[in-house]
Scaffold this motif. Sequence first.
Motif, short mmCIF file in Angstrom:
data_model
loop_
_atom_site.label_atom_id
_atom_site.label_comp_id
_atom_site.label_asym_id
_atom_site.label_seq_id
_atom_site.Cartn_x
_atom_site.Cartn_y
_atom_site.Cartn_z
N ASP A 163 -30.47 49.30 -52.84
CA ASP A 163 -31.16 49.92 -53.96
C ASP A 163 -32.61 50.24 -53.61
OD1 ASP A 163 -31.33 51.03 -56.47
OD2 ASP A 163 -31.86 49.16 -57.47
N THR A 164 -32.84 50.57 -52.34
CA THR A 164 -34.14 51.08 -51.90
C THR A 164 -33.92 52.36 -51.11
OG1 THR A 164 -34.14 49.87 -49.78
CG2 THR A 164 -35.03 48.73 -51.72
N LEU A 165 -34.97 53.16 -51.01
CA LEU A 165 -34.86 54.42 -50.27
C LEU A 165 -34.70 54.19 -48.77
CD1 LEU A 165 -37.54 56.58 -52.13
CD2 LEU A 165 -35.07 56.50 -52.50
N PRO A 238 -26.40 58.10 -51.55
CA PRO A 238 -27.16 57.56 -52.69
C PRO A 238 -26.26 56.96 -53.77
CG PRO A 238 -28.02 59.70 -52.07
CD PRO A 238 -26.75 59.52 -51.31
N LEU A 239 -25.07 57.52 -53.95
CA LEU A 239 -24.17 56.99 -54.96
C LEU A 239 -23.76 55.55 -54.65
CD1 LEU A 239 -22.43 57.60 -57.50
CD2 LEU A 239 -20.63 58.38 -55.93
N ILE A 240 -23.62 55.21 -53.36
CA ILE A 240 -23.22 53.87 -52.97
C ILE A 240 -24.42 52.94 -52.85
CG2 ILE A 240 -22.09 52.51 -51.16
CD1 ILE A 240 -20.19 54.26 -52.76
N MET A 241 -25.54 53.45 -52.34
CA MET A 241 -26.67 52.60 -52.00
C MET A 241 -27.67 52.40 -53.13
SD MET A 241 -26.06 51.66 -48.94
CE MET A 241 -25.05 52.13 -47.53
N SER A 243 -28.71 52.04 -57.34
CA SER A 243 -28.24 51.70 -58.67
C SER A 243 -29.30 51.89 -59.74
CB SER A 243 -27.73 50.25 -58.71
OG SER A 243 -28.77 49.35 -58.36
N THR A 244 -30.55 52.01 -59.35
CA THR A 244 -31.65 52.21 -60.29
C THR A 244 -31.97 53.68 -60.40
OG1 THR A 244 -32.57 50.05 -59.67
CG2 THR A 244 -34.01 51.55 -60.90
#
Length: 301
Positions: A163-165, A238-241, A243-244
């Motif tokens: 959940d980080t870039l 991004p869909l998997i990694m 959540s925010t």
Amino acid sequence: MQAPQLDEGAPGQAPPPPPNRPRNKRPAARIAYLVKSLVLWAVAMVFLLPFAWMLSSSLKRNIDVFSIPVTWIPDPVAWTNYVEVWVGGTPTMARFFANSLFVSGFGVVGDLTTSAMAGYAFARLTFFGRDRVFLLYLATAIVPTQLLLIPRFMFFQQLGLYDTLWALLLPGIFTVFGTFLVRQAFLSTPAELGEAARIDGAGEWRVFWSVYLPLIRPTLAALGIISFVGSWNDYETPLIMLSTATNYTVPLGLTRFVDADGGLSAGYAMAGSVSAVIPIMIIFLIFQRNFVAALAHTGLK
């Protein structure tokens, strides 16, 4: 007594008239060229229709987007779609743009850096097992990207980067395609240039930076475009990694534009899609000459 005939090239004699040469473009060739141009323009217009519909729909109300028959000119023009997308709600399109620019921008820099250094090593340096290592590295490209999503998810979760870039940025700075493309570009450059530089006392880093790297700038520009577009349009990672919502990139953020009833707002989504295309168009227009030159050089090689 008959006077002798003078040669064609004798002095004082006018040169013979030039022979009648056929014109380069005969009427039949001109007609064929015109027909071919019209066909290509028609095909181009067919491919541009979805983009024209997207642009038109971005200025329509939701009830007018899917109206039949299709109205290409919005009436009334809903400029509020862009206003709501960019400044209305939380998070906004500006936040998604900032996240995508961070991931794509630094990803391009990392990809170009690692691909240039690895490509030079596999092309111009001599070490034990070089070709075998390159083949093993190249063989990893046959693994589908979708199979790596779950292992990456577990790996970054263990590192605390879920959940980080950074979970999007780090895997993108090492690409097999980039290394292969740059290696081929280095192989197409003359090896004598590096040998002459080494004889003059240049170190290996100087040979790489000052001799070979400037010769493959079109290839690096093409790789930069491909890497930027791939990272900018990535939706699955991004869909998997992530959540925010505040960490969403542009493709994932487009799913956040809903109407008052909780359904996807077509007008907002189209306005966001038009906005998302603009950076890609700007990047390509800036580097299109280098991109075309790299493709032409690859084709000639």
